[in-house]
Design a protein around this motif. Sequence first.
Motif, mmCIF file in Angstrom:
data_model
loop_
_atom_site.group_PDB
_atom_site.id
_atom_site.type_symbol
_atom_site.label_atom_id
_atom_site.label_comp_id
_atom_site.label_asym_id
_atom_site.label_seq_id
_atom_site.Cartn_x
_atom_site.Cartn_y
_atom_site.Cartn_z
ATOM 1 N N LYS A 34 58.598 59.089 -34.408
ATOM 2 C CA LYS A 34 59.979 59.552 -34.597
ATOM 3 C C LYS A 34 60.293 60.513 -33.403
ATOM 4 C CE LYS A 34 60.403 58.913 -39.444
ATOM 5 N NZ LYS A 34 60.952 59.467 -40.811
ATOM 6 N N ASP A 77 54.809 62.046 -36.102
ATOM 7 C CA ASP A 77 54.291 60.831 -36.706
ATOM 8 C C ASP A 77 54.995 60.380 -37.999
ATOM 9 O OD1 ASP A 77 52.970 62.446 -38.404
ATOM 10 O OD2 ASP A 77 50.823 62.366 -37.227
ATOM 11 N N ALA A 78 54.455 59.223 -38.438
ATOM 12 C CA ALA A 78 55.084 58.954 -39.890
ATOM 13 C C ALA A 78 54.619 60.063 -40.920
ATOM 14 C CB ALA A 78 54.573 57.825 -40.381
ATOM 15 N N GLU A 79 53.844 60.800 -40.939
ATOM 16 C CA GLU A 79 53.397 61.854 -41.941
ATOM 17 C C GLU A 79 54.122 63.219 -41.697
ATOM 18 O OE1 GLU A 79 50.957 60.162 -40.497
ATOM 19 O OE2 GLU A 79 51.058 58.731 -42.318
ATOM 20 N N GLY A 80 55.023 63.302 -40.511
ATOM 21 C CA GLY A 80 55.689 64.307 -40.156
ATOM 22 C C GLY A 80 54.993 65.383 -39.205
ATOM 23 N N ARG A 81 53.608 65.175 -38.769
ATOM 24 C CA ARG A 81 53.023 65.732 -38.142
ATOM 25 C C ARG A 81 53.664 65.861 -36.485
ATOM 26 N NH1 ARG A 81 48.397 63.903 -40.861
ATOM 27 N NH2 ARG A 81 48.417 61.985 -39.098
ATOM 28 N N SER A 98 49.509 57.824 -32.973
ATOM 29 C CA SER A 98 50.114 56.714 -33.632
ATOM 30 C C SER A 98 50.953 55.778 -32.532
ATOM 31 C CB SER A 98 50.771 57.033 -34.792
ATOM 32 O OG SER A 98 51.508 55.852 -35.276
#
Length: 211
Positions: free
Chosen positions: A82, A104-108, A78
């Motif tokens: 973070k 990433d935004a989904e916490g992966r 992405s």
Amino acid sequence: MTPPDLAELLRYIGREEPLSGTVRAFPGLTREDLGRLLEAAASQLATRAPEPPAAEPRRPSRTIPPLPQESPAPAAVSSSLKLFSDGAARGNPGPAGAGAVLMDAEGRVVARLGRFLGVQTNNYAEYMGLLLGLKHARSLGVKELEVLADSELLIRQLQGRYQVKSPTLRPLYEEASELLEQFSRVRLTHVPREKNKAADEMSNRAIDERL
């Protein structure tokens, strides 16, 4: 010992050796006939192209595993991630390590990074953890980045709210500021230590394993 040239060896035998046993074994063959046969064989050997050396057996290809401190990134990363960064020093100064985790935004988890720093202070290690993550994020082509760290000093200095008085931290601060300017959007967030466990784990692992 270097083996003799075969053509020269045949010529020598035909020229110098009596070869009487060979002549007796083949009725009708004279010493002169045998000499001419050896000379002809030597000439054929001398004009033959040398055989190419045997090729070395091909070694099977080997897949190099990823470094233990870094997880392989997904196929498509992405453009917005973070960055959790941290540093640890046991003794302050003492054996120190830097750690960073990109998500990433989904916490992966996109990458886990760690580096052993030798004997350093905790604040130095905090900045090195940030730099480790920033450089990796740039290498992935990330455009938007949220930086999360439990070091209030680091976050406040990068926000311009605290001065950077330490001559040791000043070049690290300047390098981090330059890297942050290369992203199109940056957010700096101070988080409690319990929300930064992944990066803390990498910084301590770097000390334990001398990554």
